[in-house]
Design an enzyme around this catalytic site. Sequence first.
Site, PDB file in Angstrom:
ATOM      1  N   LYS A  14       0.828  -1.218   0.000  1.00 32.82           N
ATOM      2  CA  LYS A  14       0.000   0.000   0.000  1.00 32.82           C
ATOM      3  C   LYS A  14       0.852   1.254   0.000  1.00 32.82           C
ATOM      4  O   LYS A  14       0.656   2.143  -0.804  1.00 32.82           O
ATOM      5  CB  LYS A  14      -0.859   0.081   1.277  1.00 32.82           C
ATOM      6  CG  LYS A  14      -1.937  -0.920   1.410  1.00 32.82           C
ATOM      7  CD  LYS A  14      -2.850  -0.570   2.598  1.00 32.82           C
ATOM      8  CE  LYS A  14      -2.112  -0.443   3.925  1.00 32.82           C
ATOM      9  NZ  LYS A  14      -1.712  -1.713   4.527  1.00 32.82           N
ATOM     10  N   ARG A  89      -9.023   1.978   9.395  1.00 29.30           N
ATOM     11  CA  ARG A  89      -8.505   0.659   9.727  1.00 29.30           C
ATOM     12  C   ARG A  89      -9.491  -0.144  10.553  1.00 29.30           C
ATOM     13  O   ARG A  89      -9.192  -1.280  10.917  1.00 29.30           O
ATOM     14  CB  ARG A  89      -7.233   0.834  10.529  1.00 29.30           C
ATOM     15  CG  ARG A  89      -6.005   0.236   9.869  1.00 29.30           C
ATOM     16  CD  ARG A  89      -4.868   0.397  10.849  1.00 29.30           C
ATOM     17  NE  ARG A  89      -3.676  -0.285  10.480  1.00 29.30           N
ATOM     18  CZ  ARG A  89      -2.732   0.215   9.705  1.00 29.30           C
ATOM     19  NH1 ARG A  89      -2.887   1.388   9.140  1.00 29.30           N
ATOM     20  NH2 ARG A  89      -1.644  -0.477   9.486  1.00 29.30           N
ATOM     21  N   ARG A 127      11.666  -6.450   5.398  1.00 26.29           N
ATOM     22  CA  ARG A 127      11.625  -4.993   5.347  1.00 26.29           C
ATOM     23  C   ARG A 127      12.438  -4.329   6.456  1.00 26.29           C
ATOM     24  O   ARG A 127      13.030  -3.271   6.258  1.00 26.29           O
ATOM     25  CB  ARG A 127      10.149  -4.566   5.453  1.00 26.29           C
ATOM     26  CG  ARG A 127       9.868  -3.177   5.039  1.00 26.29           C
ATOM     27  CD  ARG A 127       8.400  -2.983   4.790  1.00 26.29           C
ATOM     28  NE  ARG A 127       7.613  -3.070   6.020  1.00 26.29           N
ATOM     29  CZ  ARG A 127       6.329  -2.743   6.073  1.00 26.29           C
ATOM     30  NH1 ARG A 127       5.689  -2.364   4.990  1.00 26.29           N
ATOM     31  NH2 ARG A 127       5.669  -2.832   7.201  1.00 26.29           N
ATOM     32  N   ARG A 129      11.550  -2.828   9.392  1.00 29.00           N
ATOM     33  CA  ARG A 129      11.100  -1.683  10.183  1.00 29.00           C
ATOM     34  C   ARG A 129      11.015  -2.123  11.645  1.00 29.00           C
ATOM     35  O   ARG A 129      10.917  -3.320  11.914  1.00 29.00           O
ATOM     36  CB  ARG A 129       9.709  -1.271   9.672  1.00 29.00           C
ATOM     37  CG  ARG A 129       9.440   0.191   9.738  1.00 29.00           C
ATOM     38  CD  ARG A 129       8.190   0.521   8.950  1.00 29.00           C
ATOM     39  NE  ARG A 129       6.983  -0.019   9.584  1.00 29.00           N
ATOM     40  CZ  ARG A 129       5.808  -0.028   8.989  1.00 29.00           C
ATOM     41  NH1 ARG A 129       5.682   0.408   7.755  1.00 29.00           N
ATOM     42  NH2 ARG A 129       4.758  -0.504   9.618  1.00 29.00           N
ATOM     43  N   ARG A 140      -0.211  -7.695  13.826  1.00 24.68           N
ATOM     44  CA  ARG A 140      -0.757  -6.803  12.801  1.00 24.68           C
ATOM     45  C   ARG A 140      -1.631  -7.551  11.803  1.00 24.68           C
ATOM     46  O   ARG A 140      -2.651  -7.040  11.359  1.00 24.68           O
ATOM     47  CB  ARG A 140       0.375  -6.060  12.086  1.00 24.68           C
ATOM     48  CG  ARG A 140       0.687  -4.754  12.801  1.00 24.68           C
ATOM     49  CD  ARG A 140       2.096  -4.271  12.582  1.00 24.68           C
ATOM     50  NE  ARG A 140       2.410  -4.030  11.205  1.00 24.68           N
ATOM     51  CZ  ARG A 140       3.626  -4.253  10.694  1.00 24.68           C
ATOM     52  NH1 ARG A 140       4.603  -4.734  11.454  1.00 24.68           N
ATOM     53  NH2 ARG A 140       3.859  -4.001   9.443  1.00 24.68           N
TER      54      ARG A 140
HETATM   55  P1  ADP Z   1       1.420  -1.525   7.906  1.00 27.60           P
HETATM   56  O1  ADP Z   1       0.150  -1.404   7.164  1.00 27.60           O
HETATM   57  O2  ADP Z   1       2.567  -1.860   7.030  1.00 27.60           O
HETATM   58  O3  ADP Z   1       1.332  -2.442   9.088  1.00 27.60           O
HETATM   59  P2  ADP Z   1       1.321   1.340   8.718  1.00 27.60           P
HETATM   60  O4  ADP Z   1       2.491   2.183   8.433  1.00 27.60           O
HETATM   61  O5  ADP Z   1       0.069   1.626   7.953  1.00 27.60           O
HETATM   62  O6  ADP Z   1       1.824  -0.156   8.549  1.00 27.60           O
HETATM   63  O7  ADP Z   1       0.948   1.416  10.286  1.00 27.60           O
HETATM   64  C1  ADP Z   1       1.885   1.114  11.296  1.00 27.60           C
HETATM   65  C2  ADP Z   1       1.215   1.154  12.677  1.00 27.60           C
HETATM   66  O8  ADP Z   1       0.682   2.472  12.927  1.00 27.60           O
HETATM   67  C3  ADP Z   1       0.024   0.218  12.858  1.00 27.60           C
HETATM   68  O9  ADP Z   1       0.412  -1.087  13.222  1.00 27.60           O
HETATM   69  C4  ADP Z   1      -0.759   0.941  13.966  1.00 27.60           C
HETATM   70  O10 ADP Z   1      -0.198   0.704  15.237  1.00 27.60           O
HETATM   71  C5  ADP Z   1      -0.548   2.401  13.644  1.00 27.60           C
HETATM   72  N1  ADP Z   1      -1.630   2.948  12.792  1.00 27.60           N
HETATM   73  C6  ADP Z   1      -1.495   3.431  11.524  1.00 27.60           C
HETATM   74  N2  ADP Z   1      -2.683   3.841  11.034  1.00 27.60           N
HETATM   75  C7  ADP Z   1      -3.590   3.614  12.003  1.00 27.60           C
HETATM   76  C8  ADP Z   1      -4.997   3.799  12.128  1.00 27.60           C
HETATM   77  N3  ADP Z   1      -5.727   4.315  11.115  1.00 27.60           N
HETATM   78  N4  ADP Z   1      -5.611   3.451  13.285  1.00 27.60           N
HETATM   79  C9  ADP Z   1      -4.918   2.943  14.303  1.00 27.60           C
HETATM   80  N5  ADP Z   1      -3.598   2.714  14.270  1.00 27.60           N
HETATM   81  C10 ADP Z   1      -2.931   3.042  13.134  1.00 27.60           C
END
Ligand code: ADP
Length: 187
Positions: A14, A89, A127, A129, A140
Site C-alpha cells: 500500500k 482501519r 523490510r 522496520r 498486525r
Molecule cells: P502496515 O500497514 O505496514 O502495518 P502502517 O504504516 O500503515 O503499517 O501502520 C503502522 C502502525 O501504525 C500500525 O500497526 C498501527 O499501530 C498504527 N496505525 C497506523 N494507522 C492507524 C490507524 N488508522 N488506526 C490505528 N492505528 C494506526
Amino acid sequence: MTRLIFLGPPGAGKGTQAKLLAEVVNIPHISTGEILRSAVAAQTPLGQKAKAYMDKGELVPDELLLDLVRDRLSQADAQSGWILDGFPRNVSQAAFLDDLMQETHQTCTCVNLDVPDEVLVNRLLGRGRSDDTPEAIRTRLEVYRKETAPLIDFYGERSVLRVVDGDRSMAEVTNSLKQIVSEQQGQ
Ligand code: ADP
C-alpha cells in the site's frame, strides 16, 4: 478528482504504491502510519501515546487519529484530491470518514490491494522496520483480519470498492492503479 482509500493487509505494498500514485497524480499521499512514525521520532505527545501500540502491532486508539485525519483532509493541498493509506482501519474509523465525506459533499473510492498471506509475511520480514518483528507482524495480521478486513464489505456494499491483485510486479500493480485513477478522472 482522485480521492482514494487504500485498503490491504500489512505488506501488501500500500505505502509504496500509494506514494508513487500520489506523485503521478500530484495529490498528497496521507499515510497515518507515516504521520505516527514521525510523531514517535519527534517525541511529540501524539508519538509518546502511540509508540507502545505501534511496537506491539496494535491499533492506536481512534481518539488519537480522528481529529488528525479531519485536519489533514481540510488542508489546502488536499482540496484537489488525496490518497489515504492506513486509514480507515476499523469500522468506526470508516463511519467517521463516511460522515466527513457526507458533510463535505465528497465521495471516495476504496482500492483493496489483495495479496495472499504467505507472501505478506515474507515481504514484512524482509523490510526491517522496528515494528516488523515476527511477533508484531503476527499481531498486525490478526488485527487486520479482525478489524480492517470487514471494511472490504463496508465499501463493497457502498459500491465504491475496486480490487487490485497485489501479487504481481510493482509496475503491473501501478498500471492497474493508474487505470482506476484515469477512469475516475473521466467520470
Ligand atoms: P502496515 O500497514 O505496514 O502495518 P502502517 O504504516 O500503515 O503499517 O501502520 C503502522 C502502525 O501504525 C500500525 O500497526 C498501527 O499501530 C498504527 N496505525 C497506523 N494507522 C492507524 C490507524 N488508522 N488506526 C490505528 N492505528 C494506526
